[in-house]
Design a protein around this motif. Structure first.
Motif, PDB file in Angstrom:
ATOM      1  N   GLY A   1       0.743  -1.243  -0.004  1.00 59.21           N
ATOM      2  CA  GLY A   1       0.133  -0.082   0.132  1.00 59.21           C
ATOM      3  C   GLY A   1       0.898   1.361   0.095  1.00 59.21           C
ATOM      4  O   GLY A   1       0.237   2.362  -0.249  1.00 59.21           O
ATOM      5  N   TYR A   2       2.122   1.211   0.318  1.00 49.77           N
ATOM      6  CA  TYR A   2       3.032   2.422   0.221  1.00 49.77           C
ATOM      7  C   TYR A   2       3.306   2.933  -1.083  1.00 49.77           C
ATOM      8  O   TYR A   2       3.609   4.139  -1.254  1.00 49.77           O
ATOM      9  CB  TYR A   2       4.223   2.092   0.972  1.00 49.77           C
ATOM     10  N   GLY A   3       3.050   1.858  -2.170  1.00 46.28           N
ATOM     11  CA  GLY A   3       3.611   2.501  -3.315  1.00 46.28           C
ATOM     12  C   GLY A   3       4.947   2.148  -3.523  1.00 46.28           C
ATOM     13  O   GLY A   3       5.667   1.490  -2.719  1.00 46.28           O
ATOM     14  N   ALA A   4       5.719   2.874  -4.379  1.00 45.61           N
ATOM     15  CA  ALA A   4       7.058   2.554  -4.724  1.00 45.61           C
ATOM     16  C   ALA A   4       7.832   3.509  -3.823  1.00 45.61           C
ATOM     17  O   ALA A   4       7.713   4.968  -3.846  1.00 45.61           O
ATOM     18  CB  ALA A   4       7.507   2.894  -6.172  1.00 45.61           C
ATOM     19  N   ILE A   5       8.542   2.917  -2.914  1.00 48.80           N
ATOM     20  CA  ILE A   5       9.259   3.955  -1.815  1.00 48.80           C
ATOM     21  C   ILE A   5      10.757   4.138  -2.364  1.00 48.80           C
ATOM     22  O   ILE A   5      11.511   3.389  -2.548  1.00 48.80           O
ATOM     23  CB  ILE A   5       9.579   3.252  -0.455  1.00 48.80           C
ATOM     24  N   SER A   6      10.784   5.550  -2.762  1.00 47.72           N
ATOM     25  CA  SER A   6      12.123   5.794  -3.319  1.00 47.72           C
ATOM     26  C   SER A   6      12.320   7.286  -2.757  1.00 47.72           C
ATOM     27  O   SER A   6      11.874   8.368  -2.985  1.00 47.72           O
ATOM     28  CB  SER A   6      12.138   6.341  -4.692  1.00 47.72           C
ATOM     29  N   ASP A   7      13.196   7.300  -1.415  1.00 48.50           N
ATOM     30  CA  ASP A   7      13.045   8.632  -0.685  1.00 48.50           C
ATOM     31  C   ASP A   7      14.744   8.677  -0.169  1.00 48.50           C
ATOM     32  O   ASP A   7      15.121   7.964   0.354  1.00 48.50           O
ATOM     33  CB  ASP A   7      12.382   8.717   0.342  1.00 48.50           C
ATOM     34  N   PRO A   8      15.500   9.537  -0.876  1.00 52.23           N
ATOM     35  CA  PRO A   8      16.800   9.617  -0.376  1.00 52.23           C
ATOM     36  C   PRO A   8      17.134  10.259   1.132  1.00 52.23           C
ATOM     37  O   PRO A   8      18.142  10.029   1.840  1.00 52.23           O
ATOM     38  CB  PRO A   8      17.375  10.872  -1.601  1.00 52.23           C
ATOM     39  N   ASP A   9      16.093  10.617   1.811  1.00 56.12           N
ATOM     40  CA  ASP A   9      15.933  11.261   3.142  1.00 56.12           C
ATOM     41  C   ASP A   9      16.027   9.920   4.184  1.00 56.12           C
ATOM     42  O   ASP A   9      16.485  10.238   5.108  1.00 56.12           O
ATOM     43  CB  ASP A   9      14.858  12.016   3.334  1.00 56.12           C
ATOM     44  N   LEU A  10      15.852   8.921   3.556  1.00 54.93           N
ATOM     45  CA  LEU A  10      15.763   7.665   4.433  1.00 54.93           C
ATOM     46  C   LEU A  10      17.181   7.546   4.952  1.00 54.93           C
ATOM     47  O   LEU A  10      17.446   6.826   6.107  1.00 54.93           O
ATOM     48  CB  LEU A  10      15.257   6.428   3.801  1.00 54.93           C
ATOM     49  N   ASP A  11      18.178   7.836   4.077  1.00 59.46           N
ATOM     50  CA  ASP A  11      19.578   7.586   4.285  1.00 59.46           C
ATOM     51  C   ASP A  11      20.128   8.756   5.559  1.00 59.46           C
ATOM     52  O   ASP A  11      21.176   8.658   6.165  1.00 59.46           O
ATOM     53  CB  ASP A  11      20.623   7.813   3.292  1.00 59.46           C
TER      54      ASP A  11
END
Length: 842
Positions: free
Chosen positions: A793-803
């Motif tokens: 349900g999240y969709g595609a997770i692409s977030d550079p802030d996770l790092d």
């Protein structure tokens, strides 16, 4: 243990020093980083400004619903600022409001409808289409309705700013099982106000024009229903020399902004107010003339009643010195009528909260400040003027079926007033006990499995398919409640949807606002204004006739027709207020006109003027009262006066065989009336200034600022227990030892482990824990990096802030797991600040 003495009074200079340090502590690098990145987002690769558009709307990062403006470029929301047209917030916006884009663009948002494929709670889902979702929901709901049991469909809401469409759908279906969270928010306070003045359950106070404000546990600088609008007016009053005195168990940001702060034992607010009333009456500091005209209880009788509540008695219980109580009472009376009280969760969130707030409200009557400029004021409307701007027809009638849970008859004042005060904390307990059968449950913006008292009990009920065979969750984020659903519907954020909305008018003139999309919905998320009409059409049975509009815009076009300029004006400006209206001062003094009096009758003994009969009860309808020979509107209480003495609540109590005192009284909290061992404390809760509802923990911006909730413990208490700053402790809670509340047997309830932060800013008998933390699901930002699940349900997770999630693994505990169900016996308001706990160093 006893409450602290005068040594716990801090001067204004001391408080400002501490407040500045506190502000610096929560600011952090995050605030600077956010500002820098917003500025960068606003430009092109060449550094030139991008063309932007500005769209007015309304915030929903908390309940205050401030006017905002979304700044858009290339279809993307860059930043949020305040809307200066909003008469409440006047262009201001808080940290939560500024952080709206981080929720809108959260990489862990729910974006597609999901259906459970594993056991409830397994976290196994498959993506489905909206048609599949609609068909399954309609089939379930149609079956329940067609067998004549509409009450078996229950709707549990949290913060509902779409009350028109929710009520329309539920009433069209015919279910009375509509559960709100009023008892977890403000039921005691609202009931106390409605008892006293009848015509409103929301005090506003004319704070901007006040000379003296007595604050009983209201943290308006961080977490009040009127947050920014109240703070603006309070600080203007302070600039003009108004004095602010705060009674609170913890040094909140509001306490730090006060002239004086008194650290009081939990639940003694009402006793302090009654002791002040004692001084005001005994020394003749009251407005006797006003009381003789407008109080339904003679001044001398009031004085006789409060004589038992001496300042010395209040000192013994609360810790505030008797001499200080006397001084403040005199100062408050001397400042009247430009004097007011303000109270909220700190005074009303107790087992005796209803009586606390009745006592506090009475102070304003004693000094004659009710409805006066600078005094204790109110507005009869908690939203817009629905007579001038009515809901478009056809509007379905209310349900004829009954709901045991919604009626909550065990509490005499739960639903005694116009504003329904359903007892939220007992919903899942009563489902577990079989008090009412539930065949389908819809949870909407209500993370009950995380935010409700005894959250573990809630999770157990939601997990049990025999108790709740079908559960649909509508929300923006994956949550503990969504985790235990059969179907999840991705809800549009407030930045992607339409609403008609407004809040109690701090300027005492009502207004109406429009919440409109500033960007299109992400993924396949939808709002209930689109979801409910479609379900209604598929359920059939006449429901569709109440949704004749093809689009939400068509519905709002009709809704805003009475507004000059209509829907177009609202879209362009966001707010409309009738400039011919005057502030709502002294409404009780409004003379009745000859037209009002035509055909009326008057009771010679009471002076009450009647006209016509109540369509429901058949009783004569009161329209006013004659005071000193003049026919006036009066208050909307049974006596048409301020009801210091309420026979109405006495009769409500008798109806359920429960005593309700007619006068404001002090009822000591049963669990607190014993000598505590050193390791036993009273657990209180509070809201962190940058967090509010469950969605704020999904905001990477707000989580970076505040992502942990250690237990606050007084240094003197820590010394006795050999506890040092940063130590780990085990907190074990006990249910109340109180026969008047559910499960009031004093048994152990739950345990959690957390770390300690030592401070002088909390009462020695108290351990304070913020309840805006402790998520186990919802994505990396909501859980400080502990949720690594791959949810479709999240969709595609692409977030550079996770790092850059530098606070990964920070301690965050769910206080509600060890908070017992503890309703005030009169209204059912949850006692947030009364739980006895035992602490142990580990």
């Amino acid at each position: 243990m006893r409450a602290p003495s005068d040594g716990w009074r801090l001067s204004r200079r001391d408080l400002f020093k501490i407040g500045a340090l506190a502000a610096a502590a929560v600011g952090g690098v995050g605030a600077i980083e956010i500002t820098t990145r917003l500025a960068a987002d606003a430009g092109t690769a060449e550094g030139l400004p991008r063309a932007t558009s500005a769209i007015p709307s309304l915030c929903q990062m908390c309940t205050t619903a401030c006017g905002i403006i979304g700044h858009i470029a290339d279809g993307r929301l860059l930043k949020i600022t305040g809307n200066p047209v909003d008469p409440n917030s006047q262009g201001a916006v808080c940290a939560k409001g500024v952080a709206g884009p981080s929720v809108l663009y959260d990489p862990f948002r729910m974006l597609y409808p999901l259906k459970r494929v594993g056991e409830r709670g397994s976290g196994r889902w498959r993506r489905i289409t909206w048609d599949e979702a609609y068909d399954e929901m309609a089939t379930k709901l149609r079956e329940i309705r067609e067998r004549g049991k509409p009450e078996e469909f229950a709707f549990q809401q949290g913060r509902n700013r779409s009350s028109d469409i929710v009520a329309r759908f539920l009433n069209a279906y015919g279910t009375p099982s509509h559960f709100n969270h009023r008892a977890l928010c403000s039921a005691n306070r609202r009931a106390a106000i409605a008892t006293t003045i009848g015509e409103s359950d929301w005090d506003l106070g004319d704070y901007e024009n006040s000379a003296y404000v007595l604050n009983f546990g209201c943290n308006w600088a961080e977490a009040h229903q009127g947050h920014i609008p109240v703070a603006i007016r309070m600080m203007r009053a302070r600039e003009k020399g108004a004095k602010l005195v705060t009674f609170e168990t913890r040094m909140s940001n509001t306490a730090a902004l006060s002239d004086e702060w008194f650290c009081v034992k939990p639940g003694t607010d009402g006793l302090i107010a009654l002791a002040m009333a004692n001084v005001i009456c005994r020394e003749g500091l009251w407005d006797r003339e006003w009381l003789e005209s407008w109080s339904n209880y003679a001044p001398d009788k009031i004085a006789e009643h409060v004589a038992q509540y001496t300042p010395a008695r209040a000192e013994q219980e609360s810790g505030v010195p008797a001499a200080t109580i006397e001084r403040i009472a005199r100062e408050f009376a001397a400042a009247a009528p430009r004097a007011t009280t303000i109270c909220n969760r700190g005074s009303q969130g107790h087992r005796n909260g209803y009586y606390n707030d009745r006592a506090i409200t009475m102070l304003n009557a004693l000094v004659g400040s009710m409805g006066k400029p600078g005094g204790w004021c109110w507005h009869p409307l908690s939203a817009w003027d629905k007579k001038a701007i009515p809901e478009p027809k056809p509007v379905p009638a209310g349900p004829t079926a009954r709901s045991v849970i919604a009626e909550a008859k065990d509490w005499p004042l739960a639903n005694a007033f116009a504003g329904k005060m359903k007892v939220a904390e007992i919903v899942y307990l009563w489902i577990k006990e079989g008090r009412q059968k539930i065949s389908a449950l819809m949870t909407y913006n209500a993370d009950t499995a995380w935010s409700w008292p005894e959250a573990q009990l809630v999770r157990g009920v939601l997990r049990d398919e025999k108790l709740i065979p079908f559960h649909v969750c509508i929300d923006v984020m994956y949550s503990e409640t969504a985790h235990l659903a059969d179907m999840i519907l991705p809800w549009a954020t407030y930045l992607e949807r339409w609403d008609i909305d407004s809040r109690p008018a701090q300027g005492l003139v009502d207004y109406v606002g429009l919440r409109q999309p500033v960007v299109p919905p992400r993924g396949e998320s939808k709002d209930i204004r689109e979801i409910f009409p479609e379900i209604a059409r598929r359920v059939g049975g006449g429901m569709a006739e109440y949704f004749p509009w093809k689009t939400t815009e068509e519905y709002l076009e009709e809704y805003f027709r009475p507004v000059p300029g209509g829907f177009a004006h609202m879209k362009a400006n966001g707010i409309w207020m009738d400039q011919t209206k005057k502030p709502h001062y002294e409404p009780y003094n409004k003379p009745l006109t000859a037209e009002d009096l035509d055909g009326s009758t008057e009771d010679a003994a009471t002076g009450i003027i009647h006209k016509g009969v109540d369509s429901k009860t058949g009783a004569p309808t009161a329209i006013g009262i004659r005071i000193d020979g003049v026919a006036l509107r009066g208050f909307l209480t049974p006596s048409r006066k301020v009801e210091i003495y309420s026979d109405f609540v006495v009769q409500k109590g008798k109806a359920v065989d429960r005593e309700v005192h007619p006068l404001p009284v002090y009822e000591p909290i049963p669990s607190h009336q014993r000598e505590f061992p050193d390791d036993h404390l009273i657990m209180t809760s509070y809201k962190i200034n940058v967090h509010n509802a469950h969605r704020t923990m999904q905001s990477k911006w707000l989580q970076e600022i505040s992502h942990t909730n250690p237990a606050l413990l007084n240094r003197a208490t820590a010394v006795k227990l050999g506890i040092h700053d940063g130590d780990w402790i085990e907190v074990t809670s006990f249910r109340p030892l109180d026969a008047a509340v559910p499960m009031g047997d004093g048994s152990k309830m739950g345990t959690l482990r957390t770390r300690v932060r030592l401070t002088e800013g909390v009462h020695p008998m108290v351990i304070a824990i913020a309840h805006n933390a402790g998520r186990s699901v919802g994505g990396a930002y909501a859980t400080n990096g502990t949720d690594t699940s791959d949810n479709p349900g999240y969709g595609a997770i692409s977030d550079p802030d996770l790092d850059r999630l530098w606070w990964r693994g920070a301690i965050s505990v769910p206080q509600n797991d060890i908070l017992p169900i503890y309703p005030d016996p009169v209204t059912g308001g949850q006692s947030y600040h009364d739980t006895v706990v035992q602490i142990r160093k580990v």
